[in-house]
Write a protein that holds these residues in place. Sequence first.
Motif, PDB file in Angstrom:
ATOM      1  N   ASP A 151     -20.058  26.331 -24.930  1.00  0.00           N
ATOM      2  CA  ASP A 151     -20.767  25.302 -24.173  1.00  0.00           C
ATOM      3  C   ASP A 151     -19.731  24.317 -23.640  1.00  0.00           C
ATOM      4  O   ASP A 151     -18.540  24.394 -23.984  1.00  0.00           O
ATOM      5  N   PHE A 152     -20.190  23.396 -22.793  1.00  0.00           N
ATOM      6  CA  PHE A 152     -19.249  22.351 -22.385  1.00  0.00           C
ATOM      7  C   PHE A 152     -19.011  21.418 -23.556  1.00  0.00           C
ATOM      8  O   PHE A 152     -19.748  21.431 -24.540  1.00  0.00           O
ATOM      9  N   CYS A 153     -17.979  20.594 -23.468  1.00  0.00           N
ATOM     10  CA  CYS A 153     -17.416  19.986 -24.679  1.00  0.00           C
ATOM     11  C   CYS A 153     -17.103  18.515 -24.485  1.00  0.00           C
ATOM     12  O   CYS A 153     -16.461  18.129 -23.493  1.00  0.00           O
ATOM     13  N   ARG A 154     -17.501  17.695 -25.451  1.00  0.00           N
ATOM     14  CA  ARG A 154     -17.284  16.251 -25.383  1.00  0.00           C
ATOM     15  C   ARG A 154     -15.847  15.837 -25.719  1.00  0.00           C
ATOM     16  O   ARG A 154     -15.527  14.647 -25.689  1.00  0.00           O
ATOM     17  N   ASP A 155     -14.976  16.782 -25.993  1.00  0.00           N
ATOM     18  CA  ASP A 155     -13.558  16.448 -26.147  1.00  0.00           C
ATOM     19  C   ASP A 155     -12.986  15.907 -24.841  1.00  0.00           C
ATOM     20  O   ASP A 155     -11.992  15.172 -24.851  1.00  0.00           O
ATOM     21  N   PHE A 156     -13.597  16.293 -23.717  1.00  0.00           N
ATOM     22  CA  PHE A 156     -13.118  15.895 -22.394  1.00  0.00           C
ATOM     23  C   PHE A 156     -13.947  14.710 -21.889  1.00  0.00           C
ATOM     24  O   PHE A 156     -15.179  14.739 -21.916  1.00  0.00           O
ATOM     25  N   TRP A 157     -13.258  13.671 -21.400  1.00  0.00           N
ATOM     26  CA  TRP A 157     -13.938  12.434 -21.036  1.00  0.00           C
ATOM     27  C   TRP A 157     -14.986  12.636 -19.948  1.00  0.00           C
ATOM     28  O   TRP A 157     -16.089  12.083 -20.034  1.00  0.00           O
ATOM     29  N   LEU A 158     -14.674  13.434 -18.939  1.00  0.00           N
ATOM     30  CA  LEU A 158     -15.654  13.651 -17.878  1.00  0.00           C
ATOM     31  C   LEU A 158     -16.880  14.411 -18.391  1.00  0.00           C
ATOM     32  O   LEU A 158     -17.994  14.208 -17.910  1.00  0.00           O
ATOM     33  N   THR A 178     -18.417  17.508 -29.855  1.00  0.00           N
ATOM     34  CA  THR A 178     -16.984  17.735 -29.801  1.00  0.00           C
ATOM     35  C   THR A 178     -16.671  19.076 -30.480  1.00  0.00           C
ATOM     36  O   THR A 178     -17.518  19.656 -31.171  1.00  0.00           O
ATOM     37  N   SER A 179     -15.454  19.530 -30.314  1.00  0.00           N
ATOM     38  CA  SER A 179     -15.048  20.783 -30.959  1.00  0.00           C
ATOM     39  C   SER A 179     -15.046  20.650 -32.479  1.00  0.00           C
ATOM     40  O   SER A 179     -15.402  21.592 -33.197  1.00  0.00           O
ATOM     41  N   ASP A 180     -14.679  19.478 -32.994  1.00  0.00           N
ATOM     42  CA  ASP A 180     -14.692  19.277 -34.452  1.00  0.00           C
ATOM     43  C   ASP A 180     -16.111  19.326 -35.004  1.00  0.00           C
ATOM     44  O   ASP A 180     -16.356  19.888 -36.082  1.00  0.00           O
ATOM     45  N   GLU A 181     -17.055  18.740 -34.275  1.00  0.00           N
ATOM     46  CA  GLU A 181     -18.454  18.759 -34.718  1.00  0.00           C
ATOM     47  C   GLU A 181     -19.006  20.183 -34.691  1.00  0.00           C
ATOM     48  O   GLU A 181     -19.775  20.575 -35.571  1.00  0.00           O
ATOM     49  N   LEU A 182     -18.609  20.960 -33.683  1.00  0.00           N
ATOM     50  CA  LEU A 182     -19.042  22.359 -33.632  1.00  0.00           C
ATOM     51  C   LEU A 182     -18.476  23.135 -34.806  1.00  0.00           C
ATOM     52  O   LEU A 182     -19.179  23.946 -35.430  1.00  0.00           O
ATOM     53  N   CYS A 183     -17.229  22.892 -35.151  1.00  0.00           N
ATOM     54  CA  CYS A 183     -16.615  23.548 -36.297  1.00  0.00           C
ATOM     55  C   CYS A 183     -17.407  23.271 -37.571  1.00  0.00           C
ATOM     56  O   CYS A 183     -17.646  24.190 -38.377  1.00  0.00           O
ATOM     57  N   GLU A 184     -17.839  22.037 -37.755  1.00  0.00           N
ATOM     58  CA  GLU A 184     -18.621  21.684 -38.938  1.00  0.00           C
ATOM     59  C   GLU A 184     -19.941  22.449 -38.997  1.00  0.00           C
ATOM     60  O   GLU A 184     -20.381  22.865 -40.077  1.00  0.00           O
ATOM     61  N   LEU A 185     -20.574  22.663 -37.843  1.00  0.00           N
ATOM     62  CA  LEU A 185     -21.824  23.411 -37.818  1.00  0.00           C
ATOM     63  C   LEU A 185     -21.623  24.860 -38.260  1.00  0.00           C
ATOM     64  O   LEU A 185     -22.487  25.445 -38.919  1.00  0.00           O
ATOM     65  N   PHE A 186     -20.492  25.439 -37.918  1.00  0.00           N
ATOM     66  CA  PHE A 186     -20.185  26.793 -38.382  1.00  0.00           C
ATOM     67  C   PHE A 186     -19.998  26.838 -39.897  1.00  0.00           C
ATOM     68  O   PHE A 186     -20.390  27.808 -40.556  1.00  0.00           O
ATOM     69  N   LEU A 187     -19.414  25.798 -40.456  1.00  0.00           N
ATOM     70  CA  LEU A 187     -19.080  25.806 -41.879  1.00  0.00           C
ATOM     71  C   LEU A 187     -20.306  25.611 -42.773  1.00  0.00           C
ATOM     72  O   LEU A 187     -20.332  26.084 -43.912  1.00  0.00           O
ATOM     73  N   LYS A 200      -9.846  23.819 -20.417  1.00  0.00           N
ATOM     74  CA  LYS A 200     -10.073  23.016 -19.213  1.00  0.00           C
ATOM     75  C   LYS A 200     -10.133  23.964 -18.027  1.00  0.00           C
ATOM     76  O   LYS A 200      -9.134  24.577 -17.651  1.00  0.00           O
ATOM     77  N   LEU A 201     -11.313  24.116 -17.439  1.00  0.00           N
ATOM     78  CA  LEU A 201     -11.495  25.065 -16.340  1.00  0.00           C
ATOM     79  C   LEU A 201     -11.011  24.513 -15.007  1.00  0.00           C
ATOM     80  O   LEU A 201     -10.445  25.241 -14.185  1.00  0.00           O
ATOM     81  N   ASN A 202     -11.271  23.223 -14.776  1.00  0.00           N
ATOM     82  CA  ASN A 202     -10.842  22.567 -13.541  1.00  0.00           C
ATOM     83  C   ASN A 202     -10.863  21.060 -13.776  1.00  0.00           C
ATOM     84  O   ASN A 202     -10.956  20.619 -14.927  1.00  0.00           O
ATOM     85  N   TRP A 203     -10.816  20.290 -12.712  1.00  0.00           N
ATOM     86  CA  TRP A 203     -10.737  18.829 -12.875  1.00  0.00           C
ATOM     87  C   TRP A 203     -11.966  18.253 -13.568  1.00  0.00           C
ATOM     88  O   TRP A 203     -11.897  17.197 -14.190  1.00  0.00           O
ATOM     89  N   LEU A 204     -13.101  18.977 -13.492  1.00  0.00           N
ATOM     90  CA  LEU A 204     -14.336  18.477 -14.093  1.00  0.00           C
ATOM     91  C   LEU A 204     -14.682  19.192 -15.384  1.00  0.00           C
ATOM     92  O   LEU A 204     -14.859  18.550 -16.425  1.00  0.00           O
ATOM     93  N   TRP A 205     -14.801  20.505 -15.339  1.00  0.00           N
ATOM     94  CA  TRP A 205     -15.404  21.245 -16.438  1.00  0.00           C
ATOM     95  C   TRP A 205     -14.421  21.535 -17.558  1.00  0.00           C
ATOM     96  O   TRP A 205     -13.349  22.107 -17.330  1.00  0.00           O
ATOM     97  N   GLY A 206     -14.820  21.149 -18.765  1.00  0.00           N
ATOM     98  CA  GLY A 206     -14.087  21.498 -19.971  1.00  0.00           C
ATOM     99  C   GLY A 206     -15.053  22.102 -20.972  1.00  0.00           C
ATOM    100  O   GLY A 206     -16.134  21.560 -21.212  1.00  0.00           O
ATOM    101  N   ILE A 207     -14.691  23.229 -21.540  1.00  0.00           N
ATOM    102  CA  ILE A 207     -15.610  23.947 -22.427  1.00  0.00           C
ATOM    103  C   ILE A 207     -14.973  24.151 -23.802  1.00  0.00           C
ATOM    104  O   ILE A 207     -13.771  23.949 -23.993  1.00  0.00           O
ATOM    105  N   MET A 208     -15.813  24.578 -24.734  1.00  0.00           N
ATOM    106  CA  MET A 208     -15.334  25.003 -26.049  1.00  0.00           C
ATOM    107  C   MET A 208     -15.948  26.364 -26.356  1.00  0.00           C
ATOM    108  O   MET A 208     -17.070  26.661 -25.946  1.00  0.00           O
ATOM    109  N   ILE A 209     -15.181  27.183 -27.036  1.00  0.00           N
ATOM    110  CA  ILE A 209     -15.671  28.467 -27.535  1.00  0.00           C
ATOM    111  C   ILE A 209     -15.380  28.510 -29.023  1.00  0.00           C
ATOM    112  O   ILE A 209     -14.230  28.447 -29.450  1.00  0.00           O
TER     113      ILE A 209
END
Length: 217
Positions: A151-158, A178-187, A200-209
């Motif tokens: 999903d897109f990710c709150r680690d990136f300000w935009l 954020t990516s850290d919060e997602l990690c906690e959900l897995f655990l 970081k896909l481009n100037w706007l979109w940042g995702i986490m996997i």
Amino acid sequence: MSRQQQDAYVAEEFNRAAASYDDSPLVRSYQYRVQALVVDSLDIKKGMNVLDLGCGTGWATLEIASRLEGTGKVVGLDLSEGMIEQARQKLPRFRYDNVEFVLQSAGSLNYAGSFDYVISTNAFHHFADREKVFSNVWKSLTRGGTFVLQDFCRDFWLMRFVDLMGKIGERAHVGTTTSDELCELFLIPGFVDVNVVTIKLNWLWGIMIGRGMKPCV
């Protein structure tokens, strides 16, 4: 807000968008691109069973089924009747019969030990009861099975701004993490070998996997 009410908002939004969804510039430029990243990351072997959680109109579902070359089983699950109908309309043109599209929400997922992979792309920010979803995914996986979520990710300000605008303007939008919060959900349910990467896909979109494995024993 109850999970049932949130599911109703999501279904309403995507039922309205379903007929023209595949023609959307955002879907063509962003959604398919990130879905391809997830599908390409899977170690797909013939005979595997895979669940696509929040499958939408079925692009990733059908791509995985094609790579399985008709073996195994791929289930695309979505709570929007309109999106499921759009996905099912693609089946007569699909050359394999190892695909099923199911109308159901992630919160009511009730498979047990059925899948080698569960994937979810671009849907996490619509999930109301996330711990329940992760627990359901855990139960649906075979031992040694893997959950991969993007999903897109709150680690990136935009992306924080995009997330805020979604919460203000869309009833279906719960929000991402954020990516850290997602990690906690897995655990929480017990996934191991958990790894969350940000891209970081481009100037706007940042995702986490994120990915995690259900232990073999």
